[in-house]
Design an enzyme around this catalytic site. Structure first.
Site, PDB file in Angstrom:
ATOM      1  N   TYR A 228      -1.973  -8.200  16.420  1.00 11.48           N
ATOM      2  CA  TYR A 228      -2.341  -7.036  15.378  1.00 11.48           C
ATOM      3  C   TYR A 228      -3.622  -6.338  15.341  1.00 11.48           C
ATOM      4  O   TYR A 228      -3.689  -5.125  15.437  1.00 11.48           O
ATOM      5  CB  TYR A 228      -2.253  -7.911  14.019  1.00 11.48           C
ATOM      6  CG  TYR A 228      -2.439  -7.173  12.982  1.00 11.48           C
ATOM      7  CD1 TYR A 228      -1.400  -6.469  11.984  1.00 11.48           C
ATOM      8  CD2 TYR A 228      -3.753  -7.214  12.104  1.00 11.48           C
ATOM      9  CE1 TYR A 228      -1.644  -5.619  10.977  1.00 11.48           C
ATOM     10  CE2 TYR A 228      -3.920  -6.424  11.226  1.00 11.48           C
ATOM     11  CZ  TYR A 228      -3.000  -5.574  10.458  1.00 11.48           C
ATOM     12  OH  TYR A 228      -3.122  -4.728   9.518  1.00 11.48           O
TER      13      TYR A 228
ATOM     14  N   LYS B  85      -3.943  -2.595  15.982  1.00  8.36           N
ATOM     15  CA  LYS B  85      -4.654  -1.429  15.060  1.00  8.36           C
ATOM     16  C   LYS B  85      -5.869  -0.882  15.699  1.00  8.36           C
ATOM     17  O   LYS B  85      -6.253   0.230  15.465  1.00  8.36           O
ATOM     18  CB  LYS B  85      -5.080  -2.273  13.714  1.00  8.36           C
ATOM     19  CG  LYS B  85      -4.122  -2.902  13.026  1.00  8.36           C
ATOM     20  CD  LYS B  85      -3.241  -1.872  12.446  1.00  8.36           C
ATOM     21  CE  LYS B  85      -2.081  -2.046  11.385  1.00  8.36           C
ATOM     22  NZ  LYS B  85      -1.200  -0.921  10.775  1.00  8.36           N
TER      23      LYS B  85
ATOM     24  N   ASP C 289      11.831   2.845   4.583  1.00  4.54           N
ATOM     25  CA  ASP C 289      11.597   1.473   4.833  1.00  4.54           C
ATOM     26  C   ASP C 289      12.579   0.669   5.330  1.00  4.54           C
ATOM     27  O   ASP C 289      13.840   1.277   5.011  1.00  4.54           O
ATOM     28  CB  ASP C 289      11.131   0.891   3.677  1.00  4.54           C
ATOM     29  CG  ASP C 289       9.937  -0.155   3.682  1.00  4.54           C
ATOM     30  OD1 ASP C 289       8.997   0.103   3.134  1.00  4.54           O
ATOM     31  OD2 ASP C 289      10.491  -1.327   3.792  1.00  4.54           O
TER      32      ASP C 289
ATOM     33  N   SER D 102      -6.624  -0.740  10.660  1.00  4.89           N
ATOM     34  CA  SER D 102      -7.057  -1.935   9.608  1.00  4.89           C
ATOM     35  C   SER D 102      -8.620  -2.090  10.045  1.00  4.89           C
ATOM     36  O   SER D 102      -8.819  -1.947  11.266  1.00  4.89           O
ATOM     37  CB  SER D 102      -6.256  -3.214  10.154  1.00  4.89           C
ATOM     38  OG  SER D 102      -7.004  -4.386   9.561  1.00  4.89           O
TER      39      SER D 102
ATOM     40  N   ASP E 257      14.370   1.960  10.082  1.00  3.39           N
ATOM     41  CA  ASP E 257      13.588   0.856  10.844  1.00  3.39           C
ATOM     42  C   ASP E 257      12.724   1.810  11.818  1.00  3.39           C
ATOM     43  O   ASP E 257      13.030   2.173  12.942  1.00  3.39           O
ATOM     44  CB  ASP E 257      14.323   0.053  11.739  1.00  3.39           C
ATOM     45  CG  ASP E 257      13.712  -0.949  12.548  1.00  3.39           C
ATOM     46  OD1 ASP E 257      12.473  -1.020  12.603  1.00  3.39           O
ATOM     47  OD2 ASP E 257      14.327  -2.027  12.930  1.00  3.39           O
ATOM     48  N   VAL E 258      11.383   1.648  11.501  1.00  2.88           N
ATOM     49  CA  VAL E 258      10.501   2.727  12.532  1.00  2.88           C
ATOM     50  C   VAL E 258      10.368   2.279  13.866  1.00  2.88           C
ATOM     51  O   VAL E 258       9.543   2.876  14.688  1.00  2.88           O
ATOM     52  CB  VAL E 258       9.181   3.011  11.709  1.00  2.88           C
ATOM     53  CG1 VAL E 258       9.396   3.745  10.353  1.00  2.88           C
ATOM     54  CG2 VAL E 258       8.279   1.788  11.602  1.00  2.88           C
TER      55      VAL E 258
ATOM     56  N   LEU F 120       0.850  -1.111   0.138  1.00  3.16           N
ATOM     57  CA  LEU F 120      -0.086  -0.084   0.174  1.00  3.16           C
ATOM     58  C   LEU F 120       0.760   1.193  -0.105  1.00  3.16           C
ATOM     59  O   LEU F 120       0.500   2.322  -0.574  1.00  3.16           O
ATOM     60  CB  LEU F 120      -0.952   0.146   1.563  1.00  3.16           C
ATOM     61  CG  LEU F 120      -1.836  -1.170   1.391  1.00  3.16           C
ATOM     62  CD1 LEU F 120      -2.598  -0.963   2.880  1.00  3.16           C
ATOM     63  CD2 LEU F 120      -2.765  -1.337   0.308  1.00  3.16           C
TER      64      LEU F 120
HETATM   65  N1  LIG Z   1      -3.308  -4.911   2.950  1.00  3.78           N
HETATM   66  C1  LIG Z   1      -4.321  -4.850   3.358  1.00  3.78           C
HETATM   67  O1  LIG Z   1      -5.323  -5.443   3.126  1.00  3.78           O
HETATM   68  C2  LIG Z   1      -4.198  -4.214   4.633  1.00  3.78           C
HETATM   69  C3  LIG Z   1      -5.362  -4.295   5.778  1.00  3.78           C
HETATM   70  C4  LIG Z   1      -5.332  -3.543   6.873  1.00  3.78           C
HETATM   71  C5  LIG Z   1      -4.370  -2.706   7.215  1.00  3.78           C
HETATM   72  N2  LIG Z   1      -3.095  -2.739   6.331  1.00  3.78           N
HETATM   73  C6  LIG Z   1      -2.121  -1.847   6.802  1.00  3.78           C
HETATM   74  O2  LIG Z   1      -1.431  -1.158   5.807  1.00  3.78           O
HETATM   75  C7  LIG Z   1      -0.144  -1.032   6.117  1.00  3.78           C
HETATM   76  C8  LIG Z   1       0.644  -1.283   4.932  1.00  3.78           C
HETATM   77  O3  LIG Z   1       0.393  -2.681   4.733  1.00  3.78           O
HETATM   78  P1  LIG Z   1       0.547  -3.573   3.287  1.00  3.78           P
HETATM   79  O4  LIG Z   1      -0.417  -4.507   3.179  1.00  3.78           O
HETATM   80  O5  LIG Z   1       1.090  -2.605   2.022  1.00  3.78           O
HETATM   81  O6  LIG Z   1       2.034  -4.535   3.713  1.00  3.78           O
HETATM   82  P2  LIG Z   1       3.351  -4.924   3.140  1.00  3.78           P
HETATM   83  O7  LIG Z   1       4.085  -5.806   3.870  1.00  3.78           O
HETATM   84  O8  LIG Z   1       3.162  -5.066   1.648  1.00  3.78           O
HETATM   85  O9  LIG Z   1       4.099  -3.363   3.399  1.00  3.78           O
HETATM   86  C9  LIG Z   1       4.644  -2.976   4.422  1.00  3.78           C
HETATM   87  C10 LIG Z   1       5.862  -2.416   4.356  1.00  3.78           C
HETATM   88  O10 LIG Z   1       6.384  -1.838   5.596  1.00  3.78           O
HETATM   89  C11 LIG Z   1       7.698  -2.222   5.686  1.00  3.78           C
HETATM   90  N3  LIG Z   1       8.140  -2.231   7.035  1.00  3.78           N
HETATM   91  C12 LIG Z   1       7.892  -3.293   7.913  1.00  3.78           C
HETATM   92  N4  LIG Z   1       8.559  -3.208   9.152  1.00  3.78           N
HETATM   93  C13 LIG Z   1       9.028  -1.983   9.178  1.00  3.78           C
HETATM   94  C14 LIG Z   1       9.917  -1.182   9.992  1.00  3.78           C
HETATM   95  N5  LIG Z   1      10.167  -1.622  11.219  1.00  3.78           N
HETATM   96  N6  LIG Z   1      10.280  -0.079   9.678  1.00  3.78           N
HETATM   97  C15 LIG Z   1      10.152   0.314   8.383  1.00  3.78           C
HETATM   98  N7  LIG Z   1       9.473  -0.028   7.333  1.00  3.78           N
HETATM   99  C16 LIG Z   1       8.796  -1.406   7.726  1.00  3.78           C
HETATM  100  C17 LIG Z   1       7.883  -3.512   4.826  1.00  3.78           C
HETATM  101  O11 LIG Z   1       9.298  -3.595   4.234  1.00  3.78           O
HETATM  102  C18 LIG Z   1       6.946  -3.083   3.670  1.00  3.78           C
HETATM  103  O12 LIG Z   1       7.645  -2.236   2.771  1.00  3.78           O
HETATM  104  C19 LIG Z   1       0.253  -1.768   7.232  1.00  3.78           C
HETATM  105  O13 LIG Z   1       0.038  -0.739   8.208  1.00  3.78           O
HETATM  106  C20 LIG Z   1      -0.938  -2.555   7.310  1.00  3.78           C
HETATM  107  O14 LIG Z   1      -1.128  -3.085   8.686  1.00  3.78           O
HETATM  108  C21 LIG Z   1      -3.085  -3.406   5.401  1.00  3.78           C
END
Ligand SMILES: NC(=O)c1ccc[n+]([C@@H]2O[C@H](COP(=O)([O-])OP(=O)(O)OC[C@H]3O[C@@H](n4cnc5c(N)ncnc54)[C@H](O)[C@@H]3O)[C@@H](O)[C@H]2O)c1
Length: 267
Positions: A155, A159, A38, A142, A61-62, A19
């Protein structure tokens, strides 16, 4: 539309894939300068190269507080300001079919990334924004933080915490013209579950995910599955003045899932 974010600077944490990458691409296409932070250096560099001079990748790293504040100071130094902060980085944690089997070993890690980093990112961005005319902060929660359910309890709890934090921060930061809103995506296809898997049998995980996906499809009011672009569109709304009177809200981008289950499909 185009150039909706001309002259704006944005940070997207976790912007190397999923996302966050969709958001970074969309914000840049609308004229923003985008700093992508990231842990995934390869994907982050590749994305920044694809976007071009409007993007900058910083490996960060956040879960480390200093690295979050470093993203803010780098954005200000390199791009001259900060108007939009997207606290998007997140992990799902280990999947457990039964909470009784959960050893909570990933609790600290999930909370540091999903909650503390969101709080730190909000605070650090706001420290800059308060003296520079305000801004927009967008936190990724989420539907799992809204709807109760099984599987990934830590999780879900993380959230839910993001939602309460977002509303509270919105109240306090409104004084500085800083708006804080959250987006709650629902089951958009990315690599998040796979990336968070540690030691699980990937084939079983895939089957489990497919089952959840089928269940979601059956329950979701809108038939089609959501996309990264659907979430980017919501983020763009919060980033621009189109949402100038909107703060402290949580917007599900989930095809109607949290509104309620479909009881019978019309043919
Ligand atoms: N995909 C979905 O349907 C969905 C649903 C609900 C919530 N979300 C939320 O949306 C956000 C993005 O999720 P996504 O689906 O794109 O996941 P993803 O795993 O594709 O992307 C997450 C990104 O965060 C980075 N990341 C992880 N830990 C990190 C850290 N410690 N420091 C810096 N970067 C870090 C990863 O390298 C990755 O590039 C998240 O917060 C997730 O909980 C996603």
């Amino acid at each position: 539309m185009a150039d909706e974010l001309a002259g704006k600077v944005a940070i997207v944490t976790g912007g190397a894939s999923g996302l966050g990458a969709g958001l970074a691409r969309r914000f840049a296409a609308e004229g923003a300068k985008v700093l992508i932070g990231d842990v995934d250096g390869d994907s982050g560099k590749a994305l920044a190269a694809e976007i071009g001079s409007d993007a900058l990748f910083v490996e960060a790293d956040v879960s480390e507080l200093g690295q979050v504040s470093g993203l803010v100071s780098t954005a200000v130094e390199r791009f001259g300001g900060l108007h939009v902060m997207v606290n998007n980085a997140g992990i799902s944690g280990t999947m457990h079919r039964r909470f009784l089997d959960d050893d909570l070993a990933d609790f600290d890690k999930v909370m540091r990334i999903n909650v503390r980093a969101v709080m730190a990112g909000t605070r650090d961005a706001a420290r800059h924004m308060k003296d520079h005319g305000g801004g927009s902060i967008i936190n990724l929660t989420s539907i799992g933080g809204i709807q109760a359910g099984g599987g990934v309890m830590t999780y879900r709890a993380s959230k839910a915490a993001v939602i309460q934090f977002t509303k509270s921060a919105a109240i306090e930061l409104a004084h500085y013209e800083i708006r804080v809103n959250a987006i709650a995506p629902g089951n958009i296809r990315t690599a998040i579950v796979r990336k968070s898997a540690s030691g699980e049998d990937l084939e079983k995980l895939e089957q489990f995910e497919a089952k959840i996906r089928q269940q979601m499809r059956d329950d979701r009011p809108l038939k089609r599955e959501g996309t990264v672009d659907d979430v980017a569109e919501a983020a763009l709304y919060f980033a621009t003045d189109r949402s100038r009177y909107v703060t402290g809200t949580v917007l599900p981008v989930d095809g109607g899932t949290v509104a309620g289950k479909v009881t019978a499909r019309k043919s």
